[in-house]
Design a protein around this motif. Structure first.
Motif, PDB file in Angstrom:
ATOM      1  N   UNK A  40       0.771  -1.229   0.000  1.00  0.00           N
ATOM      2  CA  UNK A  40       0.000   0.000   0.000  1.00  0.00           C
ATOM      3  C   UNK A  40       0.802   1.279   0.000  1.00  0.00           C
ATOM      4  N   UNK A  41       2.124   1.202   0.091  1.00  0.00           N
ATOM      5  CA  UNK A  41       2.924   2.412   0.076  1.00  0.00           C
ATOM      6  C   UNK A  41       2.997   3.008  -1.318  1.00  0.00           C
ATOM      7  N   UNK A  42       3.616   4.168  -1.428  1.00  0.00           N
ATOM      8  CA  UNK A  42       3.685   4.877  -2.706  1.00  0.00           C
ATOM      9  C   UNK A  42       4.472   4.093  -3.750  1.00  0.00           C
ATOM     10  N   UNK A  43       5.454   3.313  -3.341  1.00  0.00           N
ATOM     11  CA  UNK A  43       6.256   2.558  -4.295  1.00  0.00           C
ATOM     12  C   UNK A  43       5.852   1.113  -4.419  1.00  0.00           C
ATOM     13  N   UNK A  44       4.719   0.734  -3.850  1.00  0.00           N
ATOM     14  CA  UNK A  44       4.276  -0.661  -3.850  1.00  0.00           C
ATOM     15  C   UNK A  44       3.805  -1.081  -5.227  1.00  0.00           C
ATOM     16  N   UNK A  45       4.259  -2.231  -5.696  1.00  0.00           N
ATOM     17  CA  UNK A  45       3.823  -2.795  -6.970  1.00  0.00           C
ATOM     18  C   UNK A  45       3.109  -4.109  -6.658  1.00  0.00           C
ATOM     19  N   UNK A  46       1.820  -4.211  -6.992  1.00  0.00           N
ATOM     20  CA  UNK A  46       1.084  -5.436  -6.679  1.00  0.00           C
ATOM     21  C   UNK A  46       1.567  -6.617  -7.524  1.00  0.00           C
ATOM     22  N   UNK A  47       1.312  -7.823  -7.034  1.00  0.00           N
ATOM     23  CA  UNK A  47       1.730  -9.012  -7.776  1.00  0.00           C
ATOM     24  C   UNK A  47       0.875  -9.162  -9.028  1.00  0.00           C
ATOM     25  N   UNK A  48       1.407  -9.884  -9.999  1.00  0.00           N
ATOM     26  CA  UNK A  48       0.673 -10.115 -11.235  1.00  0.00           C
ATOM     27  C   UNK A  48      -0.363 -11.206 -10.961  1.00  0.00           C
ATOM     28  N   UNK A  49      -1.606 -10.911 -11.302  1.00  0.00           N
ATOM     29  CA  UNK A  49      -2.699 -11.850 -11.063  1.00  0.00           C
ATOM     30  C   UNK A  49      -3.034 -12.597 -12.343  1.00  0.00           C
ATOM     31  N   UNK A  50      -3.863 -13.650 -12.220  1.00  0.00           N
ATOM     32  CA  UNK A  50      -4.302 -14.418 -13.387  1.00  0.00           C
ATOM     33  C   UNK A  50      -5.061 -13.526 -14.359  1.00  0.00           C
ATOM     34  N   UNK A  51      -5.828 -12.594 -13.808  1.00  0.00           N
ATOM     35  CA  UNK A  51      -6.596 -11.667 -14.633  1.00  0.00           C
ATOM     36  C   UNK A  51      -5.670 -10.861 -15.555  1.00  0.00           C
ATOM     37  N   UNK A  52      -4.522 -10.446 -15.048  1.00  0.00           N
ATOM     38  CA  UNK A  52      -3.564  -9.679 -15.845  1.00  0.00           C
ATOM     39  C   UNK A  52      -3.043 -10.510 -17.017  1.00  0.00           C
ATOM     40  N   UNK A  53      -2.757 -11.794 -16.765  1.00  0.00           N
ATOM     41  CA  UNK A  53      -2.299 -12.669 -17.836  1.00  0.00           C
ATOM     42  C   UNK A  53      -3.394 -12.869 -18.878  1.00  0.00           C
ATOM     43  N   UNK A  54      -4.637 -13.025 -18.429  1.00  0.00           N
ATOM     44  CA  UNK A  54      -5.750 -13.224 -19.361  1.00  0.00           C
ATOM     45  C   UNK A  54      -5.948 -11.992 -20.246  1.00  0.00           C
ATOM     46  N   UNK A  55      -5.878 -10.818 -19.658  1.00  0.00           N
ATOM     47  CA  UNK A  55      -6.034  -9.584 -20.437  1.00  0.00           C
ATOM     48  C   UNK A  55      -4.910  -9.461 -21.463  1.00  0.00           C
ATOM     49  N   UNK A  56      -3.674  -9.708 -21.047  1.00  0.00           N
ATOM     50  CA  UNK A  56      -2.535  -9.611 -21.967  1.00  0.00           C
ATOM     51  C   UNK A  56      -2.645 -10.656 -23.074  1.00  0.00           C
ATOM     52  N   UNK A  57      -3.038 -11.865 -22.722  1.00  0.00           N
ATOM     53  CA  UNK A  57      -3.184 -12.917 -23.718  1.00  0.00           C
ATOM     54  C   UNK A  57      -4.270 -12.601 -24.731  1.00  0.00           C
ATOM     55  N   UNK A  58      -5.387 -12.072 -24.263  1.00  0.00           N
ATOM     56  CA  UNK A  58      -6.490 -11.708 -25.147  1.00  0.00           C
ATOM     57  C   UNK A  58      -6.070 -10.600 -26.105  1.00  0.00           C
ATOM     58  N   UNK A  59      -5.421  -9.581 -25.585  1.00  0.00           N
ATOM     59  CA  UNK A  59      -4.953  -8.490 -26.445  1.00  0.00           C
ATOM     60  C   UNK A  59      -3.945  -8.989 -27.478  1.00  0.00           C
ATOM     61  N   UNK A  60      -3.026  -9.836 -27.060  1.00  0.00           N
ATOM     62  CA  UNK A  60      -2.052 -10.378 -27.998  1.00  0.00           C
ATOM     63  C   UNK A  60      -2.732 -11.223 -29.067  1.00  0.00           C
ATOM     64  N   UNK A  61      -3.722 -12.025 -28.689  1.00  0.00           N
ATOM     65  CA  UNK A  61      -4.448 -12.835 -29.665  1.00  0.00           C
ATOM     66  C   UNK A  61      -5.175 -11.944 -30.669  1.00  0.00           C
ATOM     67  N   UNK A  62      -5.799 -10.878 -30.200  1.00  0.00           N
ATOM     68  CA  UNK A  62      -6.479  -9.955 -31.105  1.00  0.00           C
ATOM     69  C   UNK A  62      -5.499  -9.294 -32.077  1.00  0.00           C
ATOM     70  N   UNK A  63      -4.342  -8.920 -31.601  1.00  0.00           N
ATOM     71  CA  UNK A  63      -3.333  -8.313 -32.466  1.00  0.00           C
ATOM     72  C   UNK A  63      -2.854  -9.311 -33.517  1.00  0.00           C
ATOM     73  N   UNK A  64      -2.622 -10.555 -33.110  1.00  0.00           N
ATOM     74  CA  UNK A  64      -2.169 -11.578 -34.055  1.00  0.00           C
ATOM     75  C   UNK A  64      -3.238 -11.830 -35.113  1.00  0.00           C
ATOM     76  N   UNK A  65      -4.483 -11.930 -34.694  1.00  0.00           N
ATOM     77  CA  UNK A  65      -5.581 -12.138 -35.655  1.00  0.00           C
ATOM     78  C   UNK A  65      -5.656 -10.961 -36.621  1.00  0.00           C
ATOM     79  N   UNK A  66      -5.542  -9.751 -36.118  1.00  0.00           N
ATOM     80  CA  UNK A  66      -5.560  -8.561 -36.969  1.00  0.00           C
ATOM     81  C   UNK A  66      -4.415  -8.598 -37.986  1.00  0.00           C
TER      82      UNK A  66
END
Length: 74
Positions: A40-66
């Motif tokens: 919660x501090x100003x420099x805190x970086x949260x861990x990468x969640x499954x949701x983050x991987x799903x969003x990145x994977x979906x965007x990458x798939x859309x770019x590849x299809x395009x």
């Protein structure tokens, strides 16, 4: 955090002076900035969640299809 004695800095190639300087910087960081970098501090970086991987994977798939469609149309 544990004291420096319990977590020794053991990197090959460091001179004793460099090791002392590194340990002093680690202790300084723990004393002055650890609260900012902790949960919660100003420099805190949260861990990468499954949701983050799903969003990145979906965007990458859309770019590849395009790109595939763009190449087929050319």
């Amino acid at each position: 955090m544990l004291p420096v004695e319990k977590l020794p800095i053991d990197y090959g190639g460091l001179t004793p002076e460099m090791r002392e300087e590194l340990e002093s910087r680690v202790v300084e960081f723990e004393q002055e900035h650890q609260v900012e970098a902790a949960d919660g501090g100003a420099g805190y970086v949260p861990i990468i969640r499954k949701k983050d991987f799903l969003i990145a994977g979906t965007l990458n798939a859309l770019i590849v299809i395009y790109l595939i469609v763009a190449v087929l149309i050319m």
